[in-house]
Design an enzyme around this catalytic site. Sequence first.
Site, short mmCIF file in Angstrom:
data_model
loop_
_atom_site.label_atom_id
_atom_site.label_comp_id
_atom_site.label_asym_id
_atom_site.label_seq_id
_atom_site.Cartn_x
_atom_site.Cartn_y
_atom_site.Cartn_z
N LYS A 53 20.85 -10.83 0.15
CA LYS A 53 21.49 -9.81 0.39
C LYS A 53 22.33 -8.88 -0.55
CE LYS A 53 20.34 -11.49 4.51
NZ LYS A 53 18.81 -11.08 4.80
N ASP A 60 9.67 -17.69 8.18
CA ASP A 60 11.81 -16.55 8.19
C ASP A 60 11.92 -16.44 9.72
OD1 ASP A 60 13.15 -14.52 7.48
OD2 ASP A 60 11.83 -12.44 8.10
#
Length: 269
Positions: free
Chosen positions: A52, A10
Amino acid sequence: MNRIHAVILDWAGTTVDFGSFAPTQIFVEAFRQAFDVEITLAEARVPMGLGKWQHIEALGKLPAVDARWQAKFGRSMSAADIDAIYAAFMPLQIAKVVDFSSPIAGVIDTIAALRAEGIKIGSCSGYPRAVMERLVPAAAEHGYRPDHWVATDDLAAGGRPGPWMALQNVIALGIDAVAHCVKVDDAAPGISEGLNAGMWTVGLAVSGNEFGATWDAYQTMSKEDVAVRREHAASKLYAAGAHYVVDSLADLSGVIAHINARLAQGERP
């Protein structure tokens, strides 16, 4: 050879941006800018790891946030509302992400050690490509250059908690088996991503979102406070199914050695 051939990392809270503050602060600002609705940093952290747009959608479903929204607008958040918040979020995030591009302590040395063992470095993020196109070169200037990266909006199938970004790394890096890969993340959706891809998973309990402290705050924190926060973060990551949980990427080499021993015994994720 029956060993780890790749790690898929990540970004925010794992390799850069200790505490994962770049996205959390921007979510707070985007809600305020788009609709004059206040959310807290703690609330902003809850769905971390999702794409998002999906993150904003999940925030709107938090009971406290939904109650505030209902009080202000007399209804729950709609898809059009999410679009408006996302439209406010994107330019803010693009503008500010470079300020959070420094590698977390230990990352550069760990990457070098992994590469010395012939391990390839993949990566993926809940950030969309427009943000990653700013973050990736900024991180490279600080010395962090993964072999491959995938953004949350790159693939038609979607992002986390699905396996697709992790699997795209497998394809791009030419890895022979998903069992020879380790997915490393500081948030539950990224652990789910790795599990869904059939990989070993490692959660990071201190450097990222669940611990939720800046590097400076962490350095001055009492041992007791560190222990409480670490336990809170580790419990969430283990609950998500992580095979291992360590403090930060600096601790990964020992985990890789342990996984290699398990692979040699015929174990699989």
